[in-house]
Design a protein around this motif. Structure first.
Motif, PDB file in Angstrom:
ATOM      1  N   LEU A  26       0.853  -1.194   0.000  1.00 29.97           N
ATOM      2  CA  LEU A  26       0.000   0.000   0.000  1.00 29.97           C
ATOM      3  C   LEU A  26       0.889   1.244   0.000  1.00 29.97           C
ATOM      4  CD1 LEU A  26      -2.812   1.249   0.220  1.00 29.97           C
ATOM      5  CD2 LEU A  26      -2.720   0.860   2.694  1.00 29.97           C
ATOM      6  N   LEU A  27       2.001   1.187   0.721  1.00 27.02           N
ATOM      7  CA  LEU A  27       2.919   2.335   0.779  1.00 27.02           C
ATOM      8  C   LEU A  27       3.444   2.702  -0.606  1.00 27.02           C
ATOM      9  CD1 LEU A  27       4.668   4.383   2.293  1.00 27.02           C
ATOM     10  CD2 LEU A  27       6.305   2.566   2.762  1.00 27.02           C
ATOM     11  N   ASP A  28       3.771   1.714  -1.413  1.00 20.02           N
ATOM     12  CA  ASP A  28       4.269   2.009  -2.762  1.00 20.02           C
ATOM     13  C   ASP A  28       3.134   2.350  -3.719  1.00 20.02           C
ATOM     14  OD1 ASP A  28       6.934   1.762  -2.111  1.00 20.02           O
ATOM     15  OD2 ASP A  28       7.001  -0.382  -2.544  1.00 20.02           O
ATOM     16  N   THR A  39       2.504  10.200   2.263  1.00 23.38           N
ATOM     17  CA  THR A  39       2.843   9.121   3.191  1.00 23.38           C
ATOM     18  C   THR A  39       4.318   8.780   3.006  1.00 23.38           C
ATOM     19  OG1 THR A  39       0.590   8.317   2.959  1.00 23.38           O
ATOM     20  CG2 THR A  39       2.168   6.792   3.926  1.00 23.38           C
ATOM     21  N   LYS A  40       5.059   8.686   4.105  1.00 26.69           N
ATOM     22  CA  LYS A  40       6.521   8.566   4.001  1.00 26.69           C
ATOM     23  C   LYS A  40       7.034   7.147   4.258  1.00 26.69           C
ATOM     24  CE  LYS A  40       6.944  12.807   2.993  1.00 26.69           C
ATOM     25  NZ  LYS A  40       6.582  12.987   1.593  1.00 26.69           N
ATOM     26  N   LYS A  41       8.086   6.813   3.523  1.00 23.65           N
ATOM     27  CA  LYS A  41       8.771   5.536   3.750  1.00 23.65           C
ATOM     28  C   LYS A  41       9.995   5.802   4.611  1.00 23.65           C
ATOM     29  CE  LYS A  41       9.124   2.457   0.396  1.00 23.65           C
ATOM     30  NZ  LYS A  41       9.569   1.747  -0.822  1.00 23.65           N
ATOM     31  N   GLY A  42       9.982   5.217   5.812  1.00 27.12           N
ATOM     32  CA  GLY A  42      11.162   5.345   6.671  1.00 27.12           C
ATOM     33  C   GLY A  42      11.960   4.055   6.582  1.00 27.12           C
ATOM     34  N   CYS A  43      11.607   3.098   7.441  1.00 24.24           N
ATOM     35  CA  CYS A  43      12.371   1.841   7.522  1.00 24.24           C
ATOM     36  C   CYS A  43      11.921   0.815   6.486  1.00 24.24           C
ATOM     37  CB  CYS A  43      12.198   1.259   8.912  1.00 24.24           C
ATOM     38  SG  CYS A  43      10.479   0.813   9.273  1.00 24.24           S
ATOM     39  N   ASP A  44      10.682   0.901   6.044  1.00 24.50           N
ATOM     40  CA  ASP A  44      10.071  -0.096   5.147  1.00 24.50           C
ATOM     41  C   ASP A  44      10.018  -1.481   5.786  1.00 24.50           C
ATOM     42  OD1 ASP A  44       8.699  -0.514   2.805  1.00 24.50           O
ATOM     43  OD2 ASP A  44      10.464  -0.951   1.585  1.00 24.50           O
ATOM     44  N   GLN A  45      10.068  -1.540   7.102  1.00 22.39           N
ATOM     45  CA  GLN A  45      10.078  -2.834   7.808  1.00 22.39           C
ATOM     46  C   GLN A  45       9.190  -2.843   9.045  1.00 22.39           C
ATOM     47  OE1 GLN A  45      14.046  -3.858   9.003  1.00 22.39           O
ATOM     48  NE2 GLN A  45      14.890  -3.506   6.975  1.00 22.39           N
ATOM     49  N   GLY A  46       8.264  -1.910   9.139  1.00 26.13           N
ATOM     50  CA  GLY A  46       7.346  -1.949  10.273  1.00 26.13           C
ATOM     51  C   GLY A  46       7.902  -1.432  11.581  1.00 26.13           C
ATOM     52  N   GLN A  47       8.965  -0.641  11.540  1.00 28.20           N
ATOM     53  CA  GLN A  47       9.575  -0.242  12.810  1.00 28.20           C
ATOM     54  C   GLN A  47       9.502   1.241  13.141  1.00 28.20           C
ATOM     55  OE1 GLN A  47      13.482  -1.923  12.534  1.00 28.20           O
ATOM     56  NE2 GLN A  47      12.680  -3.998  12.706  1.00 28.20           N
ATOM     57  N   CYS A  48       9.092   2.091  12.191  1.00 31.74           N
ATOM     58  CA  CYS A  48       9.212   3.531  12.475  1.00 31.74           C
ATOM     59  C   CYS A  48       7.871   4.283  12.482  1.00 31.74           C
ATOM     60  CB  CYS A  48      10.157   4.187  11.481  1.00 31.74           C
ATOM     61  SG  CYS A  48       9.452   4.370   9.819  1.00 31.74           S
ATOM     62  N   GLY A  49       6.852   3.754  11.833  1.00 32.89           N
ATOM     63  CA  GLY A  49       5.543   4.412  11.835  1.00 32.89           C
ATOM     64  C   GLY A  49       5.373   5.535  10.811  1.00 32.89           C
ATOM     65  N   ALA A  50       6.440   5.860  10.066  1.00 29.23           N
ATOM     66  CA  ALA A  50       6.345   6.984   9.114  1.00 29.23           C
ATOM     67  C   ALA A  50       5.274   6.749   8.058  1.00 29.23           C
ATOM     68  CB  ALA A  50       7.699   7.199   8.433  1.00 29.23           C
ATOM     69  N   CYS A  51       4.984   5.485   7.790  1.00 24.19           N
ATOM     70  CA  CYS A  51       4.071   5.124   6.695  1.00 24.19           C
ATOM     71  C   CYS A  51       2.634   4.916   7.159  1.00 24.19           C
ATOM     72  CB  CYS A  51       4.576   3.828   6.069  1.00 24.19           C
ATOM     73  SG  CYS A  51       4.485   2.461   7.260  1.00 24.19           S
ATOM     74  N   THR A  52       2.308   5.346   8.378  1.00 21.96           N
ATOM     75  CA  THR A  52       0.974   5.056   8.942  1.00 21.96           C
ATOM     76  C   THR A  52      -0.149   5.713   8.133  1.00 21.96           C
ATOM     77  OG1 THR A  52       1.960   4.989  11.143  1.00 21.96           O
ATOM     78  CG2 THR A  52      -0.438   5.187  11.048  1.00 21.96           C
ATOM     79  N   VAL A  60      -2.792   1.548  10.254  1.00 19.31           N
ATOM     80  CA  VAL A  60      -1.985   0.425   9.778  1.00 19.31           C
ATOM     81  C   VAL A  60      -0.654   0.963   9.257  1.00 19.31           C
ATOM     82  CG1 VAL A  60      -4.031  -0.893   9.023  1.00 19.31           C
ATOM     83  CG2 VAL A  60      -2.732   0.392   7.344  1.00 19.31           C
ATOM     84  N   LEU A  61       0.333   0.085   9.265  1.00 19.58           N
ATOM     85  CA  LEU A  61       1.626   0.410   8.669  1.00 19.58           C
ATOM     86  C   LEU A  61       1.528   0.023   7.196  1.00 19.58           C
ATOM     87  CD1 LEU A  61       3.898  -0.985  11.528  1.00 19.58           C
ATOM     88  CD2 LEU A  61       3.311   1.411  11.059  1.00 19.58           C
ATOM     89  N   SER A  62       1.540   1.018   6.342  1.00 20.70           N
ATOM     90  CA  SER A  62       1.299   0.716   4.924  1.00 20.70           C
ATOM     91  C   SER A  62       2.468  -0.021   4.287  1.00 20.70           C
ATOM     92  CB  SER A  62       0.962   1.991   4.149  1.00 20.70           C
ATOM     93  OG  SER A  62       2.009   2.929   4.203  1.00 20.70           O
ATOM     94  N   CYS A  63       3.656   0.008   4.933  1.00 16.74           N
ATOM     95  CA  CYS A  63       4.794  -0.763   4.379  1.00 16.74           C
ATOM     96  C   CYS A  63       4.606  -2.252   4.608  1.00 16.74           C
ATOM     97  CB  CYS A  63       6.124  -0.288   4.955  1.00 16.74           C
ATOM     98  SG  CYS A  63       6.388  -0.689   6.702  1.00 16.74           S
ATOM     99  N   LEU A  64       3.772  -2.612   5.581  1.00 17.87           N
ATOM    100  CA  LEU A  64       3.533  -4.032   5.867  1.00 17.87           C
ATOM    101  C   LEU A  64       2.173  -4.493   5.345  1.00 17.87           C
ATOM    102  CD1 LEU A  64       4.839  -4.508   9.540  1.00 17.87           C
ATOM    103  CD2 LEU A  64       6.066  -4.798   7.373  1.00 17.87           C
TER     104      LEU A  64
HETATM  105  S1  FES Z   1       8.170   2.694   6.776  1.00 14.55           S
HETATM  106 FE1  FES Z   1       8.780   2.362   8.845  1.00 14.55          FE
HETATM  107  S2  FES Z   1       7.050   1.324   9.680  1.00 14.55           S
HETATM  108 FE2  FES Z   1       6.583   1.515   7.591  1.00 14.55          FE
END
Ligand code: FES
Ligand code: FES
Length: 162
Positions: A26-28, A39-52, A60-64
């Motif tokens: 969803l993030l991409d 919507t921002k991509k930080g870690c792309d691994q569910g750890q930072c919340g930037a993509c909420t 939801v975390l859109s990177c996950l």
């Molecule tokens: S980009 Fe960091 S939690 Fe999704």
């Protein structure tokens, strides 16, 4: 190359049909297929919340999250928070009024999470806000101002709905 799938999601109140690789998150999908770049991509691994973002009102975390999982769902991104007349959402306004950002990279995710945090009824105290916002990291350390912004927004929104 995998086959593309058809799906439609409702994003910020508009239906968006798309043909998409089923592996796309969803993030991409938001910037690549809908031209929504907030919507921002930080870690792309569910750890930072930037993509909420919100899916059916839940954060939801859109990177996950695969875009395919949002088929038929209501998605709200930072672009969808302001009113139809362009007025900022109270959480957006309170972030501005409280200087709750520095570089601003984490801010769209912080704001989306804060909207949900308030709606969930988890903005009753500084500690509660800290706990329920703990999935949103800020590398600039703007946390004290973020908490002030959320407290102010929660109080204003409670007054408005009273
Ligand atoms: S980009 Fe960091 S939690 Fe999704
Ligand atoms: S304002 Fe820079 S990461 Fe939060």
């Amino acid at each position: 190359m995998s086959e593309r799938i058809s799906l439609t999601m409702q994003v910020n109140g508009q239906p968006y049909p798309m043909e998409i690789d089923p592996r796309v998150t969803l993030l991409d999908a938001l910037p690549e297929h809908l031209n929504l770049t907030g919507t921002k991509k930080g870690c792309d691994q569910g750890q930072c919340g930037a993509c909420t973002v919100l899916v059916n009102g839940q954060r939801v975390l859109s990177c996950l999250t695969l875009a395919a999982q949002a088929d038929g769902a209501e998605v709200t991104s930072i672009e969808g928070l302001q009113s139809a007349s362009g007025e900022l959402h109270p959480v957006q306004r309170c972030f501005v009024e409280n200087d709750a950002f520095q570089c601003g990279y984490c801010t769209p995710g912080q704001i989306m999470s804060a909207v949900a945090c308030i709606k969930e009824g988890h903005a009753g105290s500084d500690d509660e806000i800290r706990e329920y916002m703990s999935g949103n990291l800020c590398r600039c350390g703007a946390y004290p101002h973020i908490i002030d912004a959320i407290k102010q927004a929660a109080a204003e929104m409670a007054k408005e709905s009273a």
